[in-house]
Write an enzyme that holds these catalytic residues in place. Sequence first.
Site, PDB file in Angstrom:
ATOM      1  N   CYS A   1       0.840  -1.199   0.000  1.00  0.00           N
ATOM      2  CA  CYS A   1       0.000   0.000   0.000  1.00  0.00           C
ATOM      3  C   CYS A   1       0.874   1.248   0.000  1.00  0.00           C
ATOM      4  CB  CYS A   1      -0.928   0.009   1.217  1.00  0.00           C
ATOM      5  SG  CYS A   1      -1.980   1.479   1.336  1.00  0.00           S
TER       6      CYS A   1
ATOM      7  N   CYS B   1      -0.492   4.064   2.203  1.00  0.00           N
ATOM      8  CA  CYS B   1      -0.239   3.852   3.632  1.00  0.00           C
ATOM      9  C   CYS B   1       1.216   4.155   4.007  1.00  0.00           C
ATOM     10  CB  CYS B   1      -0.554   2.408   4.021  1.00  0.00           C
ATOM     11  SG  CYS B   1      -2.181   1.810   3.544  1.00  0.00           S
ATOM     12  N   ASP B   2       2.157   3.708   3.182  1.00  0.00           N
ATOM     13  CA  ASP B   2       3.561   3.674   3.592  1.00  0.00           C
ATOM     14  C   ASP B   2       4.505   4.548   2.778  1.00  0.00           C
ATOM     15  OD1 ASP B   2       2.839   1.764   5.512  1.00  0.00           O
ATOM     16  OD2 ASP B   2       3.076   0.129   4.074  1.00  0.00           O
TER      17      ASP B   2
END
Length: 345
Positions: A160, A163-164
């Site tokens: 992701c 997300c990261d």
Amino acid sequence: MSDKLTFSLNTSTPQSAPANSQGGIQHEKVIIIGSGPAGLTAALYTGRAKLNPLVIAGHELGGQVSLTYEIENYPGFPEGLSGQELVELMKTQAEKFGARIKTFSAVTEVDFQNGSPFRIKTDDGDEYLADAVIVTTGATPRHLNVPGEKELTGHGVSYCATCDGFFFRDKKVVVVGGGDSAIEEGLFLTRFASEVHVIHRRDELRAGATLQARAFANEKMHFIWDTVVEEIKGSEAVEAVRLRNIKTGAVTDFPADGVFIFIGHDPNSDIFTGQLERDPFGYVITDKEMRTSVEGVFAAGEIQDRIFRQVGTSVGQGTAAAMTCERWLAEHETVEAQKAVTERH
């Protein structure tokens, strides 16, 4: 699918259905299948509604989010927190309002075809009846299944970018895949990384023409064609990927700080085959109120969302499913009460 789902299944209680714990079958008002953000949010809302929900968590409490090293894009936590920390907070809050969470147990079989109450079986031999069900079993990103991938997940291996990506500011990363998701996520990573190298097993992308044009025009994007990843290397964090050219057979170690894998997701919906309507990709179909094709069964989170896949959207969908479920139960109980009164007179 039309905007309004039609329900043709009866919702009367089968004559053979035991109540409460008769015959070893436990009768619940609401069962939530899955324990990710959508499931735990649904547990919170149905718990606050005094529905005493039972959450059958599966074998990994929190699902995919529990594997996320750090979450910085969930509102209310400006300093960020780990996926496990967020899951524990959600669990504690749901339990505070009466939710019961059954861990290390996964649903193996459901019967939604005979109306409410619905039959549910788990891998530890338990069987339940539920007046209403909320499905939140999520989706699983496809893995490369190469050495180092599992060990370094959360330590440079990610599924992701949203997300990261922030954690790879000024870093060199690789993206594995060549479809729309891979190129979209790769373009997103260029906001942070110094270099984004797309590794694709073919000699051309499968992504749409517009995405391809944007990618080829981005000076941070680079492409390694006809190549597969055979190993992800590193001791405590990703240090390199071992690549093999499928045409020449040449093997090289390519230095990288991060590996983002986007070769598709598989919804965890196999147990609902023949039970719930699904789209061609296997995702459970819902309407805007999170109702499925079976009256009394609702779905939320990545099991029905193949576009966003974020904690925030899953929380919102879990909220909607719980509120619709609560309203459906109240209406259903009112109808049943009215029938009973009519029959007595």
